[in-house]
Scaffold this motif. Structure first.
Motif: not given
Length: 400
Positions: A316-317, A313, A324-325, A328-329, A322, A319-320, A332
């Motif tokens: 993912s945060q 998790y 990088n969608k 991030e997904n 950065q 990457m958000a 997650m």
């Protein structure tokens, strides 16, 4: 009689503890998880062994402090007037050693956790992110009140603080200008309560895209974090791990060179070993089979899945931030899978209360693959699915 360990779910642990408090359970067999902070009415504590297996070190004697903590579980105020502790000694010599070291021994000296760079990094960033202070002087005043300063003196504390601040500034967690202020990245890392080095490792690792981005690479990146513990696994020899790496080389974000980066490569090997276990977990391999194949205890697996889900998790945060969608997904989704131990198609089902990995798979295999499928089904139809039953079926329908 019953048992209590870290592998039990929170509700299961509460039920066991409640039954013991109500004197319905006469005997409770527990791991050290019960020793700290749980007030239970134990008249007698039996300690069968004063050694514990430590990864990489084998069997080690527990500390005197831990022994005293165990003993403190007996005769709790408000429950009993007195308590007894029994330690098992298997020979006269062992009896003498136990009596001298543990019964008559004094607890070890307590040291400030802030003496560790890792803990100090986390706390300094937390102070700046919470806007408790924006100056070096303010930081010094804050930490002058800690046990660290009491033990090591202000001079050494200030030196340690300066080193941590320099690290945080140079790596983008804190910015200079109108004082010391946490950046967006720094604030989020503090909120996630991870080591800034873990954040840095994840960001740098994910900047190197593997040829074949898949779940194995994501899990290995998670397992690189210092927050993910190394646990003992049987029948996982180093040569098998190296062969596994060669066979899956393109799935990893980055593989250190063993010749030029020997330390990094050893850490990488350890993370791959843990990733093999967690990959099997999200592929829905049962706990019993994991124990048979790898020798992993349920309690260790419980700790790993909780830590890995948390770090996934956090990734993912990061990457958000950065931008990088895709990752991030991906992280997650992996966080949810690690928490539940399921393949991705079961996540809508495991989101329902009372539906774990086994029930979700049974529902899926019987044609109930989406929330909409469950809406269309009757309680009677759902109750015919193995492991569901009428009560669970009704609970599922009430949630839709």
């Amino acid at each position: 009689a019953c048992f209590h360990h870290a592998g039990l779910g929170a509700s299961h642990r509460r039920a066991v503890e409640y039954a013991f408090r109500q004197r319905r359970l006469k005997i409770l067999c527990a791991t050290p998880t019960l020793a700290a902070g749980v007030n239970l009415p134990a008249r007698m504590v039996v300690i069968p062994e004063l050694r514990r297996y430590e990864v990489g070190e084998g069997l080690k004697n527990i500390s005197v402090s831990e022994y005293k903590q165990f003993c403190g579980r007996a005769g709790r105020p408000g429950y009993d007037d007195y308590g007894e502790t029994v330690v098992i000694a298997r020979s006269e010599d062992e009896f003498e050693a136990v009596f001298e070291r543990y019964v008559k021994g004094r607890p070890e000296r307590v040291w400030s956790k802030l003496g560790s760079q890792r803990h100090l990094r986390v706390q300094v960033l937390a102070v700046l992110a919470s806007e408790e202070t924006h100056t070096s002087e303010g930081l010094e005043r804050f930490f002058a009140k800690t046990f660290l300063a009491h033990q090591f003196g202000n001079k050494m504390m200030v030196k340690a603080l300066n080193g941590v601040v320099d690290f945080l500034v140079s790596n983008g967690f804190v910015r200079l200008g109108d004082g010391l202020r946490a950046t967006r990245l720094g604030r989020r890392v503090s909120e996630l309560y991870i080591d800034p080095i873990t954040a840095l490792t994840i960001i740098r690792t994910c900047s190197k895209r593997p040829r074949n981005l898949d779940e194995l690479g994501l899990i290995q990146a998670v397992c690189m974090a210092a927050e993910v513990p190394s646990i003992p696994m049987r029948r996982v020899e180093p040569w098998k791990i190296k062969k596994f790496i060669d066979e899956n080389f393109d799935c990893f974000f980055y593989v250190p060179d063993p010749a030029s980066e020997p330390d990094e490569y050893e850490l990488f090997l350890e993370s791959v070993k843990t990733a093999i276990l967690m990959k099997a977990w999200v592929d829905e391999i049962g706990e019993g089979e994991l124990y048979e194949r790898l020798g992993v205890e349920p309690g260790d697996l419980a700790v790993l899945r909780e830590r890995c889900s948390w770090i996934a998790y956090a990734a993912s945060q990061l990457m958000a931030i950065q931008g990088n969608k895709l990752l991030e997904n991906a992280f997650m989704t992996m966080s949810e899978r690690l928490a539940e131990g399921v393949r991705e198609e079961l996540l809508p089902l495991t989101s329902l209360k009372g539906v774990g990995r086994v029930r979700a798979r049974n529902l899926y295999n019987h044609g109930y693959r989406t929330i909409e499928d469950l809406r269309k089904a009757s309680v009677e139809q759902l109750s015919r699915v193995p492991s569901i039953g009428e009560k669970t079926a009704a609970s599922i329908k009430n949630q839709l």
